[in-house]
Design a protein around this motif. Structure first.
Motif, short mmCIF file in Angstrom:
data_model
loop_
_atom_site.label_atom_id
_atom_site.label_comp_id
_atom_site.label_asym_id
_atom_site.label_seq_id
_atom_site.Cartn_x
_atom_site.Cartn_y
_atom_site.Cartn_z
N HIS A 244 0.83 -1.21 0.00
CA HIS A 244 0.00 0.00 0.00
C HIS A 244 0.87 1.26 0.00
O HIS A 244 0.59 2.22 -0.72
N LEU A 248 0.71 4.08 -2.87
CA LEU A 248 0.35 5.45 -2.52
C LEU A 248 1.49 6.42 -2.82
O LEU A 248 1.27 7.52 -3.35
N ASP A 371 -2.59 4.83 5.22
CA ASP A 371 -2.73 3.38 5.31
C ASP A 371 -2.91 2.92 6.75
O ASP A 371 -3.62 1.95 7.01
N HIS A 385 -12.42 4.66 4.16
CA HIS A 385 -11.67 5.57 3.30
C HIS A 385 -12.13 7.01 3.52
O HIS A 385 -11.30 7.92 3.66
N ILE A 415 -7.52 5.22 -4.92
CA ILE A 415 -7.14 4.40 -3.77
C ILE A 415 -8.37 3.79 -3.08
O ILE A 415 -8.29 2.71 -2.52
N GLU A 418 -9.00 0.70 -4.98
CA GLU A 418 -7.99 -0.31 -4.64
C GLU A 418 -8.37 -1.02 -3.34
O GLU A 418 -8.29 -2.25 -3.24
#
Length: 431
Positions: A244, A248, A371, A385, A415, A418
């Motif tokens: 991650h 990112l 994260d 998120h 993201i 994801e």
């Protein structure tokens, strides 16, 4: 048989690499040996175009797949683009070269550009006039420079313009050779052949170097991934944490480069930052496991000990005394020490402020915080998120570079998708 035996040779000191050979063959019938060698040399460079092959004058090509193909001599010819507004000049050049090359013609620069767009790097060489209607030779060179193909497709200028200024300008724009009219047919052929031969060698060397660099890069990435996984395993963090951070970091850097020229990072430097980000928490190896994996909040004393992982990580990397000047180690050292610094100076261990913090550490810091929020830890449940984004933008996790926050907002949909796709994959795997 010879080609296959050479290919079968193993080279223990060159992991993943094997020898290859390209062979050109001719029959010598009542001609000088030097002439036969010259013809064989020509077919050898056709074989190089296929890589690890045999090309003969009677049209047989023995390829790396072990098959023999007959009657493909025409297809093995290199393509040459002749650009001249005079039909007679084009015909003269065609007559000189058509036995050994496939000829593509253009009567002005505009047509030449169209051919280059159609054929791309299948064009082995361009014979280019200067003075032409619609679009002249210099404009063609300008196009080839803008598209960055002048380094891969050689250009020979053939023109009656023989003034020093014309010739100098042509060379400055990247031409490989300049031939003034009137010219000798044998000289033109030889210079064409030698230029193609030189560029074939150059491409082959670039290919070998690229392959070796990729192998080393892959090996380095594997070793970094193994080391970072060890840290994760001891830390009890989720397996994909480093993946991650990599993802990112890469996305943030790509957006940052589009927003500003303040941080002029080359693609190599960005790649190093992404790779080095895997080592951001390497210092946690030196933290007591009872603190590292404690359920619930840390005491103030425990928190001070945990903060030392930034210094410990730096010390571990500084212990690599023979590699201190390596760009990867330098970048990893920056990230290890300063990925908990904050833009307003409220972070640790050194209280750096603004761009006193290297951009590598700034980017990884933001990636790490995001994260950490959306991942489950021993001391907390994960946030959604949307919750994580709001907390970061509201400054609840410290102050970050405003430009990076803009970048984070731009990649937010990416993201979020994801995370969603990963959660679905994990759920399906557990059923």
């Amino acid at each position: 048989m010879i080609r296959r035996q050479i290919c079968a040779v193993e080279m223990p000191e060159s992991i993943g690499s094997r020898l290859s050979v390209s062979i050109g063959a001719v029959q010598n019938e009542n001609e000088k040996v030097s002439e036969a060698v010259s013809r064989a040399d020509y077919y050898m460079y056709q074989a190089k175009a296929y890589k690890n092959a045999i090309v003969t004058e009677w049209g047989t090509i023995d390829m790396d797949d072990g098959l023999s193909r007959v009657g493909t001599r025409k297809n093995a010819k290199r393509n040459i683009l002749i650009v001249d507004d005079s039909m007679m000049n084009r015909e003269i050049l065609c007559e000189m070269l058509e036995d050994q090359f496939e000829i593509v013609e253009a009567q002005n620069g505009k047509e030449a550009v169209e051919v280059l767009e159609q054929y791309g790097r299948d064009i082995s060489l361009v014979l280019l006039d200067i003075v032409m209607p619609v679009m002249d030779g210099f404009e063609v060179l300008q196009y080839m420079n803008e598209k960055e193909i002048i380094e891969e497709i050689p250009v020979i200028m053939i023109s009656s313009e023989d003034s020093t200024s014309f010739i100098r300008r042509a060379y400055e724009m990247g031409v490989s050779d300049y031939i003034s009219r009137p010219y000798d047919a044998k000289v033109v052929y030889k210079r064409v052949f030698n230029t193609i031969k030189l560029y074939a060698k150059q491409r082959r060397l670039i290919s070998i170097l690229t392959e070796q660099i990729c192998l080393k890069q892959e090996s380095r990435q594997i070793m970094v991934a193994i080391l970072s996984h060890i840290v994760e395993f001891r830390n009890g963090e989720s397996g994909p944490h480093v993946q991650h951070i990599n993802m990112l970091t890469q996305s943030l850097l790509e957006k940052l480069m589009k927003h500003t020229e303040v941080y002029a990072l080359t693609w190599i430097e960005r790649d190093l930052i992404v790779m080095a980000s895997s080592l951001h928490d390497i210092g946690k190896i030196g933290i007591d496991e009872r603190i590292l994996n404690k359920n619930g909040r840390l005491t103030q004393e425990e928190y001070e000990i945990m903060k030392q992982h930034t210094v410990l990580g730096t010390q571990i990397l500084e212990g690599l005394q023979y590699y201190q000047d390596e760009p990867l180690v330098k970048t990893a050292r920056e990230i290890c020490r300063w990925h908990h610094e904050r833009y307003d100076g409220s972070g640790y261990p050194d209280g750096l402020k603004g761009d006193e913090i290297p951009i590598s550490a700034q980017v990884v810091a933001l990636a790490d915080v995001y994260d950490a929020l959306v991942s489950k830890r021993a001391y907390k449940e994960k946030y959604t998120h949307e919750e994580a984004m709001q907390m970061i933008l509201d400054g609840k996790c410290g102050v970050f570079n405003p430009l990076l926050l803009e970048c984070l907002k731009e990649i937010a949909p990416e993201i979020r998708n994801e995370i969603y796709e990963e959660e679905i994959a994990v759920k399906l795997a557990s059923e």
